[in-house]
Design an enzyme around this catalytic site. Structure first.
Site, PDB file in Angstrom:
ATOM      1  N   LEU A   1       0.849  -1.193   0.000  1.00 12.74           N
ATOM      2  CA  LEU A   1       0.000   0.000   0.000  1.00 12.74           C
ATOM      3  C   LEU A   1       0.885   1.244   0.000  1.00 12.74           C
ATOM      4  O   LEU A   1       1.860   1.306   0.756  1.00 12.74           O
ATOM      5  CB  LEU A   1      -0.898   0.022   1.246  1.00 12.74           C
ATOM      6  CG  LEU A   1      -1.905  -1.115   1.403  1.00 12.74           C
ATOM      7  CD1 LEU A   1      -2.552  -1.046   2.780  1.00 12.74           C
ATOM      8  CD2 LEU A   1      -2.975  -1.046   0.314  1.00 12.74           C
ATOM      9  N   HIS A   2       0.539   2.206  -0.845  1.00 13.84           N
ATOM     10  CA  HIS A   2       1.334   3.435  -0.862  1.00 13.84           C
ATOM     11  C   HIS A   2       0.563   4.663  -1.331  1.00 13.84           C
ATOM     12  O   HIS A   2       1.037   5.777  -1.190  1.00 13.84           O
ATOM     13  CB  HIS A   2       2.550   3.258  -1.777  1.00 13.84           C
ATOM     14  CG  HIS A   2       2.200   3.251  -3.237  1.00 13.84           C
ATOM     15  ND1 HIS A   2       1.646   2.158  -3.866  1.00 13.84           N
ATOM     16  CD2 HIS A   2       2.294   4.217  -4.178  1.00 13.84           C
ATOM     17  CE1 HIS A   2       1.437   2.446  -5.135  1.00 13.84           C
ATOM     18  NE2 HIS A   2       1.818   3.676  -5.354  1.00 13.84           N
ATOM     19  N   ARG A   3      -0.632   4.485  -1.900  1.00 20.93           N
ATOM     20  CA  ARG A   3      -1.325   5.624  -2.491  1.00 20.93           C
ATOM     21  C   ARG A   3      -1.802   6.592  -1.414  1.00 20.93           C
ATOM     22  O   ARG A   3      -2.305   6.178  -0.365  1.00 20.93           O
ATOM     23  CB  ARG A   3      -2.508   5.156  -3.339  1.00 20.93           C
ATOM     24  CG  ARG A   3      -2.082   4.441  -4.597  1.00 20.93           C
ATOM     25  CD  ARG A   3      -3.226   4.186  -5.557  1.00 20.93           C
ATOM     26  NE  ARG A   3      -2.715   3.522  -6.756  1.00 20.93           N
ATOM     27  CZ  ARG A   3      -2.190   4.148  -7.803  1.00 20.93           C
ATOM     28  NH1 ARG A   3      -2.139   5.476  -7.808  1.00 20.93           N
ATOM     29  NH2 ARG A   3      -1.737   3.485  -8.846  1.00 20.93           N
TER      30      ARG A   3
ATOM     31  N   ARG B   1       6.720   5.992   2.041  1.00 25.83           N
ATOM     32  CA  ARG B   1       5.605   6.899   2.337  1.00 25.83           C
ATOM     33  C   ARG B   1       4.674   6.283   3.370  1.00 25.83           C
ATOM     34  O   ARG B   1       4.223   6.954   4.307  1.00 25.83           O
ATOM     35  CB  ARG B   1       4.830   7.216   1.054  1.00 25.83           C
ATOM     36  CG  ARG B   1       3.661   8.168   1.284  1.00 25.83           C
ATOM     37  CD  ARG B   1       2.731   8.270   0.082  1.00 25.83           C
ATOM     38  NE  ARG B   1       1.854   9.415   0.232  1.00 25.83           N
ATOM     39  CZ  ARG B   1       2.046  10.596  -0.336  1.00 25.83           C
ATOM     40  NH1 ARG B   1       3.105  10.783  -1.114  1.00 25.83           N
ATOM     41  NH2 ARG B   1       1.213  11.592  -0.139  1.00 25.83           N
TER      42      ARG B   1
ATOM     43  N   ASP C   1      -2.690  -1.545  -3.631  1.00 27.27           N
ATOM     44  CA  ASP C   1      -3.310  -0.412  -4.326  1.00 27.27           C
ATOM     45  C   ASP C   1      -2.441  -0.003  -5.517  1.00 27.27           C
ATOM     46  O   ASP C   1      -2.608   1.057  -6.088  1.00 27.27           O
ATOM     47  CB  ASP C   1      -3.549   0.775  -3.385  1.00 27.27           C
ATOM     48  CG  ASP C   1      -2.284   1.288  -2.703  1.00 27.27           C
ATOM     49  OD1 ASP C   1      -1.177   0.899  -3.105  1.00 27.27           O
ATOM     50  OD2 ASP C   1      -2.423   2.088  -1.751  1.00 27.27           O
TER      51      ASP C   1
END
Length: 369
Positions: A210-212, A245, A289
């Site tokens: 996940l990073h968005r 992030r 994502d």
């Protein structure tokens, strides 16, 4: 040493997914007797170690040019890549520029090429999510609008371009370049038993990426995701390669320590391509994502739950193993996957490991006088 009179082709790499897309094409073009090829790394991916690992994994040489732009706001990053790459074009005068994917550097380098009158091609053209709040969607739309040649991966991409009144002469379906990368590295991937590092069994764990910003930058939303992941670990161990992030936001929202202490939850550093695919290809399911992982999961037949409202790769929903889920039904979606045997499907047309050859043939035809 190839003659400097041969057409010069620039391949643009920026973020990690770009490296995987240019690698098969680089290896084909570097052996060709009709062109020269140079790698341009814009430096958009700000973690040098992660970038270097991907270049090593994919047997790519040190880039001919490293623009060193680094992480900035979307606008500043795009502007800095344009300025830096324009200087490279002034010096080298390429015959063709090949941009891939949908990151800021994709649009920036395409703009430089078009402004300078250099023929420019977009590999992975025509993908659309329909969500113009995503910077990637704007990059895709604008890049496709200005490039001379548009190489698409699937029929839905062709249809998107048709609906935008794109000249059919600019469009050529070549297939999915990501599958070339997997096939190029298949032997090494199959020998890489990443999951054994955690005492896990093949087919008995989940991989999460996940990073968005839409998922990790909002405290309430990220907390809900963490709650769901904690529930998941009661019946399926999780391995989570942690994007910088995501780690920053987990720490900011005081969630990192909590999730790190969960039994059967394994945070690990970001992995190179071979190690990651060795991990993903033996998982029971993938939760992501990301864009490209949806395609890779479809090809290797692993159920994929995509934590997004939309996808620019709908063929992974209609012909693949992918499903869109939201944070409030995530646990139920995982239960559903685990209660059903994975369906074996034939990969979409032209997802066959030969896309780089088709792209190279297209370039050669278009380089002809």
């Amino acid at each position: 040493m190839k003659s400097t009179e041969l057409p010069l082709i620039h391949l643009i790499a920026a973020a990690r997914p770009n490296f995987m897309k240019i690698a098969p094409l680089y290896h084909v073009l570097s052996k060709a007797d009709w062109c020269r090829v140079e790698l341009v790394h814009t430096g958009q991916h700000y973690d040098a170690n992660m970038s270097d690992a991907f270049f090593r994994d994919l047997d790519l040489p040190t880039p001919d040019y490293h623009l060193g732009v680094g992480g900035h706001s979307n606008i500043e990053q795009t502007a800095q890549v344009m300025l830096a790459y324009d200087r490279v074009c002034e010096e080298t005068k390429p015959s063709w520029i090949v941009v891939v994917g949908d990151v800021n550097s994709t649009l920036a380098c395409a703009l430089v090429g078009v402004q300078r009158g250099i023929r420019t091609a977009h590999l992975e053209a025509g993908l659309r999510s329909g969500d113009r709040h995503m910077p990637e969607e704007i990059n895709r739309l604008l890049t496709d609008a200005i490039c001379d040649l548009l190489w698409t991966p699937s029929p839905d991409a062709d249809e998107n371009l048709r609906l935008e009144n794109t000249d059919p002469a600019r469009v050529e379906r070549v297939g999915n370049i990501m599958i070339d990368t997997y096939e190029m590295m298949r032997d090494r991937i199959q020998k890489t038993l990443t999951y054994c590092r955690f005492g896990l069994n093949e087919g008995k764990y989940a991989v999460v990426t996940l990073h968005r910003p839409s998922n990790v930058d909002d405290k309430s939303r990220l907390t809900t995701i963490v709650d769901a992941l904690e529930t998941m670990t009661s019946f399926l161990p999780i391995v989570f390669p942690l994007h910088p992030r995501t780690k920053k936001m987990l720490e900011r929202f005081m969630l990192f320590e909590r999730i790190s202490g969960i039994t059967d939850f394994h945070f690990i550093e970001p992995l190179g391509y071979v190690e990651f695919m060795g991990l993903a290809s033996r998982a029971r399911l993938i939760l992501t994502d990301s864009g490209g992982i949806q395609e890779e999961a479809t090809y290797i037949g692993i159920p994929c739950l995509t934590l997004r409202e939309n996808t620019e790769r709908p063929i992974t929903l209609t012909e693949g193993t992918n499903r869109l889920v939201d944070i409030f039904t995530l646990t139920e979606a995982v239960d559903d996957v685990l209660s059903t045997e994975p369906a074996r499907k034939t990969p979409p047309a032209l997802w066959d490991g030969n896309t780089a050859e088709r792209v190279a043939n297209s370039l050669r035809r278009n380089c002809a006088p």
